[in-house]
Design a protein around this motif. Structure first.
Motif, PDB file in Angstrom:
ATOM      1  N   ASN A 180     -16.624  28.339  71.196  1.00  0.00           N
ATOM      2  CA  ASN A 180     -15.733  27.188  71.326  1.00  0.00           C
ATOM      3  C   ASN A 180     -16.484  25.871  71.102  1.00  0.00           C
ATOM      4  O   ASN A 180     -16.482  24.979  71.951  1.00  0.00           O
ATOM      5  N   LEU A 230      -6.752  35.630  76.385  1.00  0.00           N
ATOM      6  CA  LEU A 230      -6.958  34.255  75.914  1.00  0.00           C
ATOM      7  C   LEU A 230      -7.877  34.211  74.692  1.00  0.00           C
ATOM      8  O   LEU A 230      -7.586  33.525  73.717  1.00  0.00           O
ATOM      9  N   THR A 279      -6.038  33.504  70.906  1.00  0.00           N
ATOM     10  CA  THR A 279      -6.375  32.248  70.217  1.00  0.00           C
ATOM     11  C   THR A 279      -7.127  32.529  68.916  1.00  0.00           C
ATOM     12  O   THR A 279      -6.941  31.819  67.928  1.00  0.00           O
ATOM     13  N   ASN A 289     -15.801  23.414  69.276  1.00  0.00           N
ATOM     14  CA  ASN A 289     -14.928  22.241  69.215  1.00  0.00           C
ATOM     15  C   ASN A 289     -14.330  21.875  70.569  1.00  0.00           C
ATOM     16  O   ASN A 289     -13.531  20.961  70.664  1.00  0.00           O
ATOM     17  N   LYS A 290     -14.694  22.616  71.596  1.00  0.00           N
ATOM     18  CA  LYS A 290     -14.227  22.372  72.979  1.00  0.00           C
ATOM     19  C   LYS A 290     -12.698  22.337  73.070  1.00  0.00           C
ATOM     20  O   LYS A 290     -12.116  21.483  73.725  1.00  0.00           O
ATOM     21  N   GLU A 291     -12.057  23.295  72.412  1.00  0.00           N
ATOM     22  CA  GLU A 291     -10.600  23.393  72.452  1.00  0.00           C
ATOM     23  C   GLU A 291     -10.146  23.920  73.817  1.00  0.00           C
ATOM     24  O   GLU A 291     -10.834  24.730  74.429  1.00  0.00           O
ATOM     25  N   SER A 292      -9.003  23.473  74.249  1.00  0.00           N
ATOM     26  CA  SER A 292      -8.434  23.972  75.496  1.00  0.00           C
ATOM     27  C   SER A 292      -7.841  25.353  75.236  1.00  0.00           C
ATOM     28  O   SER A 292      -6.991  25.524  74.374  1.00  0.00           O
ATOM     29  N   ARG A 293      -8.302  26.325  76.000  1.00  0.00           N
ATOM     30  CA  ARG A 293      -7.816  27.703  75.842  1.00  0.00           C
ATOM     31  C   ARG A 293      -7.407  28.263  77.195  1.00  0.00           C
ATOM     32  O   ARG A 293      -7.813  29.345  77.580  1.00  0.00           O
ATOM     33  N   ILE A 294      -6.593  27.523  77.897  1.00  0.00           N
ATOM     34  CA  ILE A 294      -6.173  27.975  79.221  1.00  0.00           C
ATOM     35  C   ILE A 294      -4.834  28.704  79.171  1.00  0.00           C
ATOM     36  O   ILE A 294      -4.362  29.182  80.179  1.00  0.00           O
ATOM     37  N   ARG A 295      -4.231  28.781  78.003  1.00  0.00           N
ATOM     38  CA  ARG A 295      -2.995  29.539  77.822  1.00  0.00           C
ATOM     39  C   ARG A 295      -2.952  30.078  76.408  1.00  0.00           C
ATOM     40  O   ARG A 295      -3.641  29.575  75.519  1.00  0.00           O
TER      41      ARG A 295
END
Length: 155
Positions: free
Chosen positions: A142, A80, A84, A144-150
């Motif tokens: 992170n 992950l 990313t 910017n608190k980006e979603s990185r769950i995939r």
């Protein structure tokens, strides 16, 4: 009731006394001696092969290989983190930065090292403390608190 007794009770229903005795001893050994420390051999019993020389690899082919290697680490945390990172930064990296990133992900034999360095749990060794590692550390925070769950989709 301990683990060995539980195993013995379930195994007693199996046919064959030799299997029963073997499994009883194995279950007893695991329970009784689980705190024994086994020292690794002085010299490794195997040699980790180094990748073939990629001196003349074109930059675009190298980037494609790094995309794949960043996604298939064998450790979900790094899959992950690195996939990313590559999706976000690989196109803007200079040839020297691509070389540094290649050495970073293909140099250490332990993926946990890369993860601990990027998350700043452990100090980064001098040979890997370069601009790309600084970018990776910032990406790991992170902000910017980006979603990185995939992992990002391949283009």
């Amino acid at each position: 009731m301990n683990f060995a007794n539980i195993i013995s009770r379930h195994i007693s229903k199996l046919p064959g006394k030799s299997l029963l005795n073997t499994l009883r001893v194995t279950a007893y050994d695991r329970v009784s001696f689980s705190t024994d420390v086994i020292d690794p051999p002085e010299e490794p019993s195997f040699i980790i092969p180094r990748p073939k020389s990629r001196e003349n690899e074109p930059l675009e082919q190298r980037k494609a290989r790094l995309v794949y290697q960043s996604r298939k680490r064998g450790m979900l945390e790094n899959d992950l983190l690195l996939s990313t990172f590559v999706a976000k930064h690989l196109d803007e990296l200079t040839e020297q930065q691509v070389d540094d990133y290649d050495k970073l992900i293909n140099g250490p034999s332990n993926d946990w090292d890369i993860y601990y360095w990027a998350s700043e749990v452990k100090p980064t060794p001098e040979e890997y403390d370069h601009e790309v590692m600084k970018m990776l550390k910032l990406h790991c925070k992170n902000l910017n608190k980006e979603s990185r769950i995939r992992q990002p989709d391949l283009s």
